[in-house]
Write a protein that holds these residues in place. Structure first.
Motif, PDB file in Angstrom:
ATOM      1  N   SER A   5       0.836  -1.195   0.000  1.00 42.72           N
ATOM      2  CA  SER A   5       0.000   0.000   0.000  1.00 42.72           C
ATOM      3  C   SER A   5       0.870   1.243   0.000  1.00 42.72           C
ATOM      4  N   VAL A   6       0.275   2.322  -0.527  1.00 45.65           N
ATOM      5  CA  VAL A   6       0.854   3.659  -0.471  1.00 45.65           C
ATOM      6  C   VAL A   6      -0.084   4.476   0.400  1.00 45.65           C
ATOM      7  N   ASN A   7       0.456   5.118   1.457  1.00 51.30           N
ATOM      8  CA  ASN A   7      -0.387   5.714   2.489  1.00 51.30           C
ATOM      9  C   ASN A   7      -0.080   7.197   2.676  1.00 51.30           C
ATOM     10  N   VAL A   8      -1.123   7.991   2.776  1.00 53.81           N
ATOM     11  CA  VAL A   8      -0.959   9.426   3.024  1.00 53.81           C
ATOM     12  C   VAL A   8      -1.885   9.842   4.168  1.00 53.81           C
ATOM     13  N   GLY A   9      -1.525  10.945   4.811  1.00 51.85           N
ATOM     14  CA  GLY A   9      -2.312  11.428   5.946  1.00 51.85           C
ATOM     15  C   GLY A   9      -2.660  12.890   5.800  1.00 51.85           C
ATOM     16  N   ARG A  10      -3.785  13.271   6.407  1.00 53.80           N
ATOM     17  CA  ARG A  10      -4.221  14.658   6.449  1.00 53.80           C
ATOM     18  C   ARG A  10      -4.165  15.145   7.892  1.00 53.80           C
ATOM     19  N   PRO A  11      -4.004  16.440   8.112  1.00 51.65           N
ATOM     20  CA  PRO A  11      -3.905  16.941   9.479  1.00 51.65           C
ATOM     21  C   PRO A  11      -5.164  16.653  10.296  1.00 51.65           C
ATOM     22  N   HIS A  12      -4.993  16.260  11.540  1.00 55.57           N
ATOM     23  CA  HIS A  12      -6.115  16.109  12.454  1.00 55.57           C
ATOM     24  C   HIS A  12      -5.654  16.514  13.850  1.00 55.57           C
ATOM     25  N   ARG A  13      -6.588  16.942  14.668  1.00 53.27           N
ATOM     26  CA  ARG A  13      -6.252  17.384  16.010  1.00 53.27           C
ATOM     27  C   ARG A  13      -5.880  16.181  16.877  1.00 53.27           C
ATOM     28  N   SER A  14      -4.933  16.426  17.799  1.00 52.23           N
ATOM     29  CA  SER A  14      -4.455  15.340  18.640  1.00 52.23           C
ATOM     30  C   SER A  14      -4.086  15.889  20.013  1.00 52.23           C
ATOM     31  N   ASP A  15      -4.362  15.099  21.047  1.00 52.18           N
ATOM     32  CA  ASP A  15      -3.955  15.444  22.404  1.00 52.18           C
ATOM     33  C   ASP A  15      -2.545  14.946  22.711  1.00 52.18           C
ATOM     34  N   HIS A  16      -1.895  14.352  21.698  1.00 48.16           N
ATOM     35  CA  HIS A  16      -0.625  13.674  21.959  1.00 48.16           C
ATOM     36  C   HIS A  16       0.560  14.352  21.285  1.00 48.16           C
ATOM     37  N   THR A  17       0.395  15.592  20.881  1.00 50.55           N
ATOM     38  CA  THR A  17       1.494  16.315  20.259  1.00 50.55           C
ATOM     39  C   THR A  17       1.700  17.650  20.947  1.00 50.55           C
TER      40      THR A  17
END
Length: 234
Positions: A5-17
């Motif tokens: 697979s080829v995988n990409v991500g979009r920004p999302h809010r996180s409590d862990h950064t």
């Protein structure tokens, strides 16, 4: 050897950064492609090498020497068994989920032809962070093998010394699911991705030996190894 697979991500809010905007792009989802891959620019200004993939914390991620992150499906399968739950492709934030590729046994400076055009060079090991731990949902203590008390995810991942590889883009190209991966160049030294990771984490006495990989190393790893070797010269 091929891409599962080829995988990409979009920004999302996180409590862990601790990134100022409180967002991360670590959650990657498979896409059919084709996906264009090119050198993104220097660290601090350039993000991911994959079109459509977001890198939110440019302090620690992205740039030419961390343009693409690869992780082996075989290693994901091992963690599935350890954690007792499914880990779909992209679960570890990898851009490329491979099969048949010895990602952690790859040598620093090794070059992979992916598909007909893209040429990548192995240059760094992934160092786990608290964002990775939190987004994976492994914040607590895990049982270690043999029933002994376990460690948090970052420690457990570190002890496994199978971190996956960062690669730089030597020749741009487009890739898609199923593309073959071919090793076009393999240097003559001992510094694998796993060896480098061990040197950067729990076995720092190995740092002088990673200098054998020379300028193929991530510049920060090269500088750290030179500094350590200078401080510990007999």
């Amino acid at each position: 050897m091929r891409l599962l697979s080829v995988n990409v991500g979009r920004p999302h809010r996180s409590d862990h950064t601790d990134q100022a905007q409180g967002v991360t792009g670590i959650r990657k989802q498979p896409v059919e492609g084709p996906v264009a891959v090119a050198a993104p620019g220097p660290k601090g200004t350039g993000g991911s090498g994959l079109a459509g993939d977001s890198v939110c914390d440019l302090r620690h991620h992205g740039g030419n020497d961390q343009a693409v992150y690869a992780f082996a499906r075989e290693d994901l399968d091992g963690w599935e068994a350890e954690l007792g739950r499914p880990l779909p492709n992209g679960s570890f934030g990898e851009n490329l989920t491979t099969t048949g590729v010895d990602v952690n046994g790859a040598l620093i400076g090794e070059r992979w032809r992916v598909g007909p055009d893209l040429l990548l060079e192995v240059c760094a090991a992934r160092i786990p962070c608290l964002t990775f731990q939190g987004e994976l949902g492994e914040m607590g203590v895990l049982p270690a093998k043999g029933g002994r008390p376990g460690a948090g995810w970052v420690k457990r991942f570190t002890r496994a010394a199978a971190p996956g590889a960062y690669l730089r883009v030597v020749e741009p190209g487009s890739i898609r699911v199923g593309d073959p991966v071919r090793v076009e160049h393999r240097p003559e030294h001992e510094v694998t991705v796993s060896f480098l990771f061990r040197a950067e984490t729990l076995e720092r006495e190995l740092l002088p030996r990673i200098l054998a990989a020379g300028d193929a190393l991530h510049p920060e790893a090269l500088a750290e190894a030179r500094r350590y070797a200078g401080e510990h010269a007999s």
